[in-house]
Write a protein that holds these residues in place. Sequence first.
Motif, PDB file in Angstrom:
ATOM      1  N   PHE A  69       0.713  -1.265   0.025  1.00  0.00           N
ATOM      2  CA  PHE A  69       0.024  -0.044   0.035  1.00  0.00           C
ATOM      3  C   PHE A  69       0.865   1.211   0.112  1.00  0.00           C
ATOM      4  O   PHE A  69       1.566   1.561  -1.003  1.00  0.00           O
ATOM      5  CB  PHE A  69      -1.026  -0.210   1.285  1.00  0.00           C
ATOM      6  N   VAL A  70       0.844   2.212   1.006  1.00  0.00           N
ATOM      7  CA  VAL A  70       1.725   3.145   0.959  1.00  0.00           C
ATOM      8  C   VAL A  70       2.623   3.424   2.027  1.00  0.00           C
ATOM      9  O   VAL A  70       3.328   4.369   2.422  1.00  0.00           O
ATOM     10  CB  VAL A  70       0.761   4.751   1.342  1.00  0.00           C
ATOM     11  N   ASN A  71       3.094   2.027   2.580  1.00  0.00           N
ATOM     12  CA  ASN A  71       4.490   1.974   3.315  1.00  0.00           C
ATOM     13  C   ASN A  71       5.451   2.088   2.523  1.00  0.00           C
ATOM     14  O   ASN A  71       5.583   1.509   1.321  1.00  0.00           O
ATOM     15  CB  ASN A  71       4.419   0.405   3.942  1.00  0.00           C
ATOM     16  N   ALA A  72       6.556   2.613   2.920  1.00  0.00           N
ATOM     17  CA  ALA A  72       7.760   3.003   2.016  1.00  0.00           C
ATOM     18  C   ALA A  72       8.969   2.195   3.206  1.00  0.00           C
ATOM     19  O   ALA A  72       9.076   2.753   4.249  1.00  0.00           O
ATOM     20  CB  ALA A  72       7.852   4.477   1.772  1.00  0.00           C
ATOM     21  N   GLU A  97       6.559   6.787  -5.938  1.00  0.00           N
ATOM     22  CA  GLU A  97       6.611   7.916  -6.991  1.00  0.00           C
ATOM     23  C   GLU A  97       5.322   7.972  -7.895  1.00  0.00           C
ATOM     24  O   GLU A  97       4.561   7.139  -7.871  1.00  0.00           O
ATOM     25  CB  GLU A  97       8.031   7.344  -7.937  1.00  0.00           C
ATOM     26  N   GLY A  98       5.063   9.289  -8.169  1.00  0.00           N
ATOM     27  CA  GLY A  98       3.964   9.351  -9.200  1.00  0.00           C
ATOM     28  C   GLY A  98       2.774  10.053  -8.574  1.00  0.00           C
ATOM     29  O   GLY A  98       1.715  10.265  -9.072  1.00  0.00           O
ATOM     30  N   ASN A  99       2.867  10.577  -7.045  1.00  0.00           N
ATOM     31  CA  ASN A  99       1.600  11.167  -6.728  1.00  0.00           C
ATOM     32  C   ASN A  99       2.131  11.937  -5.143  1.00  0.00           C
ATOM     33  O   ASN A  99       2.703  11.273  -4.426  1.00  0.00           O
ATOM     34  CB  ASN A  99       0.493   9.911  -5.964  1.00  0.00           C
ATOM     35  N   PRO A 100       1.745  13.039  -5.324  1.00  0.00           N
ATOM     36  CA  PRO A 100       2.349  14.042  -4.229  1.00  0.00           C
ATOM     37  C   PRO A 100       1.851  13.536  -2.692  1.00  0.00           C
ATOM     38  O   PRO A 100       2.112  13.836  -1.879  1.00  0.00           O
ATOM     39  CB  PRO A 100       1.776  15.414  -4.544  1.00  0.00           C
ATOM     40  N   LYS A 101       0.263  12.755  -2.769  1.00  0.00           N
ATOM     41  CA  LYS A 101      -0.030  12.326  -1.704  1.00  0.00           C
ATOM     42  C   LYS A 101       0.800  11.282  -0.969  1.00  0.00           C
ATOM     43  O   LYS A 101       0.844  10.898   0.233  1.00  0.00           O
ATOM     44  CB  LYS A 101      -1.579  11.364  -1.837  1.00  0.00           C
ATOM     45  N   TYR A 102       1.664  10.766  -1.774  1.00  0.00           N
ATOM     46  CA  TYR A 102       2.544   9.537  -1.195  1.00  0.00           C
ATOM     47  C   TYR A 102       3.585  10.207  -0.139  1.00  0.00           C
ATOM     48  O   TYR A 102       4.383   9.582   0.670  1.00  0.00           O
ATOM     49  CB  TYR A 102       3.398   8.923  -2.334  1.00  0.00           C
ATOM     50  N   ASP A 103       3.568  11.454  -0.373  1.00  0.00           N
ATOM     51  CA  ASP A 103       4.404  12.231   0.635  1.00  0.00           C
ATOM     52  C   ASP A 103       3.575  12.969   1.860  1.00  0.00           C
ATOM     53  O   ASP A 103       3.903  13.769   2.408  1.00  0.00           O
ATOM     54  CB  ASP A 103       5.352  13.693   0.004  1.00  0.00           C
ATOM     55  N   ASN A 340       5.408   5.232   7.325  1.00  0.00           N
ATOM     56  CA  ASN A 340       3.997   5.383   6.954  1.00  0.00           C
ATOM     57  C   ASN A 340       4.204   6.422   5.544  1.00  0.00           C
ATOM     58  O   ASN A 340       4.486   7.753   5.927  1.00  0.00           O
ATOM     59  CB  ASN A 340       3.183   5.673   7.848  1.00  0.00           C
ATOM     60  N   HIS A 341       4.034   6.068   4.216  1.00  0.00           N
ATOM     61  CA  HIS A 341       4.161   7.125   3.330  1.00  0.00           C
ATOM     62  C   HIS A 341       5.817   7.242   3.143  1.00  0.00           C
ATOM     63  O   HIS A 341       6.511   6.912   3.948  1.00  0.00           O
ATOM     64  CB  HIS A 341       3.378   8.290   3.419  1.00  0.00           C
ATOM     65  N   ASN A 342       6.081   8.142   2.171  1.00  0.00           N
ATOM     66  CA  ASN A 342       7.498   8.482   2.170  1.00  0.00           C
ATOM     67  C   ASN A 342       7.967   9.492   3.406  1.00  0.00           C
ATOM     68  O   ASN A 342       7.185  10.438   3.742  1.00  0.00           O
ATOM     69  CB  ASN A 342       7.575   9.285   0.913  1.00  0.00           C
ATOM     70  N   PRO A 343       9.096   9.166   4.063  1.00  0.00           N
ATOM     71  CA  PRO A 343       9.448   9.959   5.221  1.00  0.00           C
ATOM     72  C   PRO A 343       9.930  11.311   4.531  1.00  0.00           C
ATOM     73  O   PRO A 343      10.365  11.408   3.290  1.00  0.00           O
ATOM     74  CB  PRO A 343      10.347   9.110   5.913  1.00  0.00           C
TER      75      PRO A 343
END
Length: 523
Positions: A69-72, A97-103, A340-343
């Motif tokens: 999912f959105v773990n990095a 990569e590819g979505n600002p929501k990942y940050d 949790n998402h990109n750190p």
Amino acid sequence: MRREEARSRPIRLLLALVVGLGAATAAQGQVWRADSGQGTYSNPPLYADYPDPDIIRVGKDFYFASTTFVNAPGLTILHSRDLVNWDIAGHVMPRLEGNPKYDLSDGGDYRHGVYAPSLRHHNGRFYIVVTPVGHNSRIYSAADVRGPWAVHEFDREAFDPGLFIDDDGKAYIATSIGSDGTVRLLTLNGDLTAVTGEQKIHYIQGAEGSKLIKRGGWYYLFNAIPRRLALTVSRARTLTGPWETRDQIDDTTGGHQGALVDLPDGGWYGFVMRDAGAIGRVTNISPVFWRDDWPVWGTPEAPGRVPNAAAKPILGEPFAQPPSTDDFSGRALGRQWQWNHNPDDSRWSLSARPGFLRLNVTTAPDMWTARNTLLQKGQGPKARGVVKLDVRGLTVGDACGFGTFGKFSSQIVVARAPDGQGALSARLVESTDAGPKTSPRGAPRSVPLGDLWLSVAMDFTTDKAVLAYSLDGRSWTRMPGDFPLAFDWRTGTFQGEQFGLFCYNPAGGDGRIDVDSFTLSKP
């Protein structure tokens, strides 16, 4: 309750927690061991949230790709020599990569991100196809399963893609989405970087999670049917059909999304995901036999059911498991950890104080939006995580600590009060359709800002957590209140409950905690 019983409860709790901590200090791995050491195993091989499995064999080695999912880092790859003993080989995506929501912008992208990968090996390279939610499909490739991975994006979206490479080397992707049920076959070019054709080949009401294999001149198409948590298999003499379809198993008999992998001796074994409650979705493995060229899960003595225990498919391989306990003495985070998402990489460090993980506060209103929340999978059936923290670096307004992370996030929060003293409290954060709902659990209590031990025990047999703290690592105090555990695909993270370390401040600042160690044990 009599007064004498009330007096004895804290003593019994203290003794239980002290015994538990002693076990924790000796623990080095998982709390569940599937391999009996006597030639048999118990399901699941990994008692944790490893959903949407795809398993392949390369020589004598097996590789297992799973959803993150959105773990990095994203897309976990595991390795085994016998389908029972697994360790984490690495991750395909260092960052999403590819979505600002990942940050974690605009609330993040919970329950979306990257899932249902498909893994294959061809001409000396590993290939993995995945479709991040709302994006075109991507294919990653690497000569070494540990990377580095090159990536190409296709010109279309293939939901739950199933990569297949035929005997002549031609590559295809089978895809279907449950709301439609039409199974489509995409043809790829020679270097697997582009789609050159697409056609409809079958229809199964509610079908998702397509996977293709070939055996003895037959093509077999496996599909998950999420509406009834079931698995079907279809077979045909050609990829374009005509296909005939049969039900296989479901979550009452073993699982609902998976397929088969061949063994070095020519046999076959099944792998399948099952919804398992608050722990998330676990992957079972199963013997398979053949009847009239149809696969049958289980054994001839107990057909149509994934066994709780069975003979190991391959004997003689050593015990292996993913790491868990960590003293943070390495130059890189252990492969058991994900963010949790990109750190925000400026908000954590392993070098600022060697031998410790430093979490600098990140500017966020809560843990759900903090860009330095470090996660590790919860372990079944019961597991206790203990962290030792140095909290001297906290500043006023910081909220840092340890807890569970998921549909329900139970948190032990350490803060510095305006008078300079330490304050420790517990709270429960429930993920709802309207947003996080926070409920305090008891009044804050004063603690010195020095070394502090925090304990989170998760019991997946009762779906309850127990939170406690200690000032010396020996005597423990339990936090009051009820701390439930749950899994929900509509809210939360779409994952099983995880352990989480966090440190944030709505106003920002330069506060910090230093994490000395994390220890996993049986509670």
